[in-house]
Design a protein around this motif. Sequence first.
Motif, short mmCIF file in Angstrom:
data_model
loop_
_atom_site.label_atom_id
_atom_site.label_comp_id
_atom_site.label_asym_id
_atom_site.label_seq_id
_atom_site.Cartn_x
_atom_site.Cartn_y
_atom_site.Cartn_z
N THR A 1 12.37 4.83 -2.09
CA THR A 1 11.87 6.06 -1.50
C THR A 1 10.37 5.99 -1.29
O THR A 1 9.86 6.45 -0.26
CB THR A 1 12.23 7.27 -2.39
N ASP A 2 9.65 5.40 -2.26
CA ASP A 2 8.20 5.23 -2.11
C ASP A 2 7.87 4.38 -0.88
O ASP A 2 6.90 4.65 -0.19
CB ASP A 2 7.60 4.56 -3.35
N THR A 3 8.69 3.39 -0.62
CA THR A 3 8.45 2.52 0.53
C THR A 3 8.58 3.31 1.82
O THR A 3 7.73 3.22 2.69
CB THR A 3 9.45 1.34 0.53
N PHE A 4 9.65 4.09 1.95
CA PHE A 4 9.84 4.89 3.16
C PHE A 4 8.71 5.91 3.32
O PHE A 4 8.20 6.11 4.41
CB PHE A 4 11.19 5.61 3.15
N ALA A 5 8.33 6.56 2.22
CA ALA A 5 7.25 7.55 2.28
C ALA A 5 5.93 6.89 2.69
O ALA A 5 5.17 7.44 3.49
CB ALA A 5 7.11 8.25 0.93
N ALA A 6 5.67 5.72 2.16
CA ALA A 6 4.43 5.01 2.50
C ALA A 6 4.42 4.60 3.97
O ALA A 6 3.39 4.67 4.63
CB ALA A 6 4.27 3.78 1.60
N LEU A 7 5.56 4.18 4.48
CA LEU A 7 5.64 3.74 5.87
C LEU A 7 5.69 4.89 6.87
O LEU A 7 5.53 4.66 8.07
CB LEU A 7 6.88 2.85 6.06
N ALA A 8 5.88 6.10 6.39
CA ALA A 8 5.98 7.25 7.28
C ALA A 8 4.65 7.59 7.96
O ALA A 8 4.63 8.21 9.01
CB ALA A 8 6.49 8.47 6.52
N ASP A 9 3.55 7.18 7.38
CA ASP A 9 2.23 7.53 7.91
C ASP A 9 1.71 6.44 8.85
O ASP A 9 1.66 5.27 8.46
CB ASP A 9 1.26 7.73 6.74
N ALA B 1 3.68 1.94 -3.77
CA ALA B 1 4.95 1.52 -3.18
C ALA B 1 5.12 0.00 -3.25
O ALA B 1 6.12 -0.53 -2.76
CB ALA B 1 5.03 1.98 -1.73
N GLU B 2 4.15 -0.67 -3.84
CA GLU B 2 4.14 -2.13 -4.01
C GLU B 2 4.13 -2.88 -2.67
O GLU B 2 4.58 -4.01 -2.58
CB GLU B 2 5.30 -2.59 -4.88
N LEU B 3 3.63 -2.22 -1.62
CA LEU B 3 3.51 -2.87 -0.32
C LEU B 3 2.19 -3.64 -0.19
O LEU B 3 2.05 -4.49 0.68
CB LEU B 3 3.59 -1.83 0.80
N VAL B 4 1.24 -3.30 -1.06
CA VAL B 4 -0.06 -3.96 -1.07
C VAL B 4 -0.36 -4.41 -2.49
O VAL B 4 -0.16 -3.66 -3.45
CB VAL B 4 -1.18 -3.01 -0.56
N ALA B 5 -0.82 -5.64 -2.59
CA ALA B 5 -1.28 -6.18 -3.88
C ALA B 5 -2.79 -6.35 -3.78
O ALA B 5 -3.31 -6.68 -2.72
CB ALA B 5 -0.60 -7.51 -4.17
N PRO C 1 5.07 -8.58 1.17
CA PRO C 1 6.23 -8.41 2.06
C PRO C 1 7.57 -8.23 1.34
O PRO C 1 8.57 -7.92 1.99
CB PRO C 1 6.23 -9.70 2.88
N VAL C 2 7.61 -8.38 0.04
CA VAL C 2 8.88 -8.33 -0.69
C VAL C 2 9.61 -6.99 -0.51
O VAL C 2 10.80 -6.97 -0.17
CB VAL C 2 8.69 -8.69 -2.19
N PRO C 3 8.95 -5.83 -0.70
CA PRO C 3 9.68 -4.56 -0.51
C PRO C 3 10.19 -4.39 0.92
O PRO C 3 11.26 -3.84 1.13
CB PRO C 3 8.65 -3.48 -0.85
N LEU C 4 9.44 -4.89 1.90
CA LEU C 4 9.88 -4.80 3.29
C LEU C 4 11.10 -5.67 3.53
O LEU C 4 12.03 -5.27 4.23
CB LEU C 4 8.74 -5.20 4.23
N ALA C 5 11.11 -6.85 2.94
CA ALA C 5 12.26 -7.75 3.08
C ALA C 5 13.50 -7.14 2.43
O ALA C 5 14.60 -7.21 2.98
CB ALA C 5 11.94 -9.11 2.47
N LYS C 6 13.32 -6.52 1.26
CA LYS C 6 14.45 -5.86 0.59
C LYS C 6 14.99 -4.72 1.45
O LYS C 6 16.20 -4.55 1.58
CB LYS C 6 14.01 -5.31 -0.77
N MET C 7 14.09 -3.95 2.05
CA MET C 7 14.50 -2.84 2.90
C MET C 7 15.26 -3.36 4.11
O MET C 7 16.29 -2.81 4.49
CB MET C 7 13.28 -2.03 3.36
N ALA C 8 14.76 -4.41 4.71
CA ALA C 8 15.42 -4.97 5.89
C ALA C 8 16.82 -5.46 5.54
O ALA C 8 17.77 -5.22 6.29
CB ALA C 8 14.58 -6.10 6.47
N ARG C 9 16.95 -6.14 4.40
CA ARG C 9 18.28 -6.63 3.99
C ARG C 9 19.22 -5.47 3.72
O ARG C 9 20.37 -5.49 4.14
CB ARG C 9 18.17 -7.50 2.75
#
Length: 116
Positions: free
Chosen positions: A2-10, A52-56, A70-78
């Motif tokens: 959910t954090d990933t989707f919320a972060a990508l919403a902006d 959201a662990e999208l940035v280190a 890119p790991v959370p994005l790859a998980k979301m895509a899968r």
Amino acid sequence: MTDTFAALADPTRRHLLDRLSEEGGLTLANLSEDLPMTRQAVAKHLAVLEAAELVASERDGRCKRHYLNPVPLAKMARRWLGRFEEVPLGAMAGFQGAPAGAGMARTATRGASAHS
């Protein structure tokens, strides 16, 4: 997730991720250069992306460098996109049995009866 989707919403956060994808290791000052907002506002966006662990980030002397994770994005895509890769688009929409020109014929018939 959910954090990933919320972060990508902006859109600003997506822009920051695009910049980090093109060139990692950018500082807050680098990321703030072309944005019409204060560095503090950019820092808040980075904090959301980090949560959201999208940035280190890592310290480099006095500055902090940011990298795309890119790991959370790859998980979301899968999880969300991978299941649709092998399914025909028509089957997903529920139009498996519809003949190719069926919608066109009905439209033409309606149009002809309206002008009669």
